[in-house]
Design a protein around this motif. Structure first.
Motif, PDB file in Angstrom:
ATOM      1  N   MET A   1       0.821  -1.222   0.000  1.00 24.30           N
ATOM      2  CA  MET A   1       0.000   0.000   0.000  1.00 24.30           C
ATOM      3  C   MET A   1       0.845   1.258   0.000  1.00 24.30           C
ATOM      4  O   MET A   1       1.874   1.318   0.651  1.00 24.30           O
ATOM      5  CB  MET A   1      -0.881   0.028   1.242  1.00 24.30           C
ATOM      6  N   ALA A   2       0.387   2.270  -0.745  1.00 27.69           N
ATOM      7  CA  ALA A   2       1.082   3.547  -0.745  1.00 27.69           C
ATOM      8  C   ALA A   2       0.895   4.182   0.617  1.00 27.69           C
ATOM      9  O   ALA A   2      -0.079   3.954   1.304  1.00 27.69           O
ATOM     10  CB  ALA A   2       0.515   4.463  -1.816  1.00 27.69           C
ATOM     11  N   GLY A   3       1.861   5.018   0.985  1.00 27.44           N
ATOM     12  CA  GLY A   3       1.667   5.773   2.229  1.00 27.44           C
ATOM     13  C   GLY A   3       2.077   4.949   3.425  1.00 27.44           C
ATOM     14  O   GLY A   3       1.378   4.070   3.878  1.00 27.44           O
TER      15      GLY A   3
ATOM     16  N   LYS B   1      -2.156   5.602 -13.750  1.00 30.71           N
ATOM     17  CA  LYS B   1      -1.731   4.704 -14.839  1.00 30.71           C
ATOM     18  C   LYS B   1      -2.933   4.253 -15.669  1.00 30.71           C
ATOM     19  O   LYS B   1      -2.856   4.152 -16.898  1.00 30.71           O
ATOM     20  CB  LYS B   1      -0.994   3.486 -14.286  1.00 30.71           C
ATOM     21  N   LEU B   2      -4.041   3.959 -14.989  1.00 35.43           N
ATOM     22  CA  LEU B   2      -5.244   3.545 -15.716  1.00 35.43           C
ATOM     23  C   LEU B   2      -5.727   4.661 -16.645  1.00 35.43           C
ATOM     24  O   LEU B   2      -6.091   4.422 -17.798  1.00 35.43           O
ATOM     25  CB  LEU B   2      -6.363   3.167 -14.737  1.00 35.43           C
ATOM     26  N   LEU B   3      -5.726   5.901 -16.143  1.00 35.67           N
ATOM     27  CA  LEU B   3      -6.206   7.029 -16.956  1.00 35.67           C
ATOM     28  C   LEU B   3      -5.318   7.229 -18.179  1.00 35.67           C
ATOM     29  O   LEU B   3      -5.802   7.456 -19.292  1.00 35.67           O
ATOM     30  CB  LEU B   3      -6.230   8.321 -16.120  1.00 35.67           C
TER      31      LEU B   3
ATOM     32  N   LEU C   1      -2.753  15.065 -21.279  1.00 38.00           N
ATOM     33  CA  LEU C   1      -1.810  16.063 -20.762  1.00 38.00           C
ATOM     34  C   LEU C   1      -2.251  16.541 -19.375  1.00 38.00           C
ATOM     35  O   LEU C   1      -1.430  16.744 -18.479  1.00 38.00           O
ATOM     36  CB  LEU C   1      -1.718  17.249 -21.728  1.00 38.00           C
ATOM     37  N   PHE C   2      -3.554  16.716 -19.213  1.00 40.05           N
ATOM     38  CA  PHE C   2      -4.101  17.146 -17.924  1.00 40.05           C
ATOM     39  C   PHE C   2      -3.710  16.151 -16.818  1.00 40.05           C
ATOM     40  O   PHE C   2      -3.263  16.538 -15.733  1.00 40.05           O
ATOM     41  CB  PHE C   2      -5.625  17.266 -18.032  1.00 40.05           C
ATOM     42  N   VAL C   3      -3.849  14.847 -17.119  1.00 39.67           N
ATOM     43  CA  VAL C   3      -3.515  13.828 -16.115  1.00 39.67           C
ATOM     44  C   VAL C   3      -2.027  13.858 -15.805  1.00 39.67           C
ATOM     45  O   VAL C   3      -1.614  13.833 -14.637  1.00 39.67           O
ATOM     46  CB  VAL C   3      -3.920  12.412 -16.599  1.00 39.67           C
ATOM     47  N   VAL C   4      -1.192  13.949 -16.861  1.00 37.28           N
ATOM     48  CA  VAL C   4       0.257  13.922 -16.660  1.00 37.28           C
ATOM     49  C   VAL C   4       0.685  15.010 -15.671  1.00 37.28           C
ATOM     50  O   VAL C   4       1.452  14.760 -14.742  1.00 37.28           O
ATOM     51  CB  VAL C   4       1.002  14.098 -18.007  1.00 37.28           C
TER      52      VAL C   4
ATOM     53  N   GLU D   1      -1.793  10.941  -7.533  1.00 35.95           N
ATOM     54  CA  GLU D   1      -2.185   9.566  -7.205  1.00 35.95           C
ATOM     55  C   GLU D   1      -2.808   9.558  -5.807  1.00 35.95           C
ATOM     56  O   GLU D   1      -2.238  10.103  -4.879  1.00 35.95           O
ATOM     57  CB  GLU D   1      -0.946   8.656  -7.247  1.00 35.95           C
ATOM     58  N   THR D   2      -3.994   8.945  -5.680  1.00 30.67           N
ATOM     59  CA  THR D   2      -4.674   8.937  -4.371  1.00 30.67           C
ATOM     60  C   THR D   2      -4.846   7.517  -3.818  1.00 30.67           C
ATOM     61  O   THR D   2      -5.514   7.320  -2.810  1.00 30.67           O
ATOM     62  CB  THR D   2      -6.060   9.587  -4.494  1.00 30.67           C
ATOM     63  N   LYS D   3      -4.230   6.554  -4.477  1.00 25.93           N
ATOM     64  CA  LYS D   3      -4.325   5.158  -4.039  1.00 25.93           C
ATOM     65  C   LYS D   3      -3.812   5.007  -2.605  1.00 25.93           C
ATOM     66  O   LYS D   3      -2.722   5.473  -2.276  1.00 25.93           O
ATOM     67  CB  LYS D   3      -3.479   4.305  -4.998  1.00 25.93           C
TER      68      LYS D   3
END
Length: 490
Positions: free
Chosen positions: A1-3, A341-343, A457-460, A465-467
């Motif tokens: 898990m992240a965090g 990554k999915l986006l 570009l917006f995502v990049v 990341e909120t995982k």
């Protein structure tokens, strides 16, 4: 898990909490059924003869322009009046979520849906038809506001992505069921369309009963001063007794939220901009992928490239199955590979598919006549590739990310902005797509490809990341760490 500095909150998945997730997700099924049903109903001859005889006349004359046969403002209003009603009602729903709680808001949504199903199915005049759609729309506004917030608040942090995506999964199941229903009722004359519209009452009934069974979210209870019930509800949905850490975090978030008397005013402050901009843009982009254009009008689109009426409904069923199947990919991957990554992967796949569909239609499809069998099949495959990548990315994450990134004090208000921008764009596209298809011809697919490029570009640059980040820890762990957004946080 992240965090790493995240205390692992203990939880077990119990039968009761599973039931809560699934019953609430029926709100998504109602919305999906509605998206799916309108395209099929508006292609039914009995329906057109009764309410839109002029469109039916145009459809009969074989020399008509392929891209223009369904271009009628009132017919588009039948589909899109729902989204205007949803847009306006989502702000009322935000208030209801705060004052009454998430659970009663879901109950209200189901009641409006039941009324809409009854009114639409019994319609004898155009105004009854449109009124039925507006009642549906109010149901959508309340359901789409309350259900994703409900799911994000009752999900354990390590499964929050997957649980929230149940909403999108049920939207896709609703779309698929609607395609199957339309496929079956299109042969029932003269009232097949009434059956299609009346059956919207089925998921609404499940949601109505479900909203009496599910628990209120601990956050909503504590927020409204019911601390004891809040803690009891938390123990119930976590399936364990040691919930003190998580309870304290919820209590702290509620204390902070109490300082804010006017959430909508607070949303306009600079420090609220990061989640607001991302919440709104994800919803705008979700619509400008061209997905609803493809889903609403899949039957019409497939007729345009030359499939016959029931074959085109069948191809809509195929895209529906792809849509449901691919959403499972997202449920599996979202808490493992993360949101970004999915986006980004999907942007690449959707861009290629839209540009290729545009290219084929531009070169091969003339205003009259149709594509040859082989090419028509290629278009169906491309549509499936497009739907597939959307279904594991922008579809679910457009709802997930805004429902998990707002701090509690602006959560329902911020999410109302996200829902209403989705409805505004959906309205715009539902109202304009048939006319755009008529005027831009194949170039409409290039129009959507260009948007997909902008989204990537917006995502990049702007989507963090909120995982694995607890829902009430976003400001500290996400916004304050982000190279662009940290400048906005006081």
């Amino acid at each position: 898990m992240a965090g790493t500095n995240n205390p692992e909150f203990k939880s077990k998945i119990t039968v009761y909490v599973l039931a809560c997730w699934i019953l609430a997700a029926f709100g998504g099924l109602m919305f999906g059924y509605d998206i799916g049903i309108s395209g099929g109903v508006t292609a039914m001859d009995d329906f057109l003869i009764k309410f839109f005889p002029a469109v039916h006349e145009r459809k009969l004359h074989a020399v008509e322009d392929n891209y223009c046969k369904y271009d009628d403002q009132y017919l588009q209003l039948f589909t899109s009046s729902l989204y205007l009603a949803a847009l306006v009602s989502s702000f009322g729903a935000s208030k209801a979520c705060n004052i009454l709680g998430r659970k009663p808001t879901i109950l209200i949504a189901s009641a409006f849906f039941l009324a809409g199903a009854a009114m639409s199915a019994a319609a004898e005049y155009k105004w009854m038809l449109i009124l039925g759609r507006i009642l549906f729309g109010i149901g959508v506004g309340f359901g789409n506001e309350a259900v994703p917030v409900f799911l994000s608040e009752i999900a354990p942090v390590q499964h929050r992505g997957a649980v929230n995506i149940l909403f999108q999964l049920f939207i896709t199941i609703g779309i698929l069921i609607a395609s199957l229903v339309n496929y079956a009722t299109s042969t029932v004359h003269p009232y097949g369309w009434r059956l299609s519209l009346a059956l919207a009452g089925a998921p609404a009934t499940v949601l109505f009963v479900g909203s009496l069974i599910i628990t209120e979210t601990p956050t909503s209870l504590v927020e409204r001063g019911n601390d004891k019930e809040g803690k009891a509800a938390l123990k119930k949905i976590r399936g364990v007794d040691s919930v003190d850490d998580e309870y304290e975090q919820i209590k702290m978030a509620c204390e902070q939220a109490k300082q804010v008397k006017h959430p909508f005013k607070k949303l306009m402050k600079r420090s609220s901009m990061p989640p607001l901009i991302i919440g709104i843009m994800l919803q705008v982009f979700q619509q400008f992928t061209g997905i609803n254009a493809i889903m609403f009008y899949a039957p019409v689109l497939f007729q345009t490239v030359g499939f016959k009426n029931d074959a085109s409904l069948l191809s809509a069923v195929i895209t529906g199955i792809v849509n449901v199947g691919s959403t499972f990919v997202s449920i599996y991957a979202v808490d493992k590979v993360g949101r970004r990554k999915l986006l980004l992967q999907a942007c690449v796949q959707m861009f290629i598919a839209q540009a290729a569909i545009g290219g084929i239609l531009l070169v091969q499809l003339k205003p009259t006549g149709s594509l040859d069998k082989g090419l028509a099949a290629v278009v169906v495959v491309l549509v499936c590739l497009f739907v597939m990548s959307f279904a594991w990315s922008w579809g679910p994450l457009g709802w997930l990310i805004p429902s998990e990134t707002f701090p509690l004090e602006t959560r329902t208000a911020g999410f109302a902005f996200a829902v209403s921008s989705n409805m505004l764009c959906t309205f715009f596209i539902a109202q304009a797509f048939l006319s755009m298809m008529c005027n831009m011809k194949a170039f409409i697919f290039f129009f959507f490809s260009a948007w997909i490029l902008v989204m990537g570009l917006f995502v990049v640059f702007l989507v963090p990341e909120t995982k694995g980040v607890p829902i009430d820890n976003m400001v500290e762990r996400v916004w304050k760490q982000h190279p662009v957004w940290k400048k906005f946080i006081d």
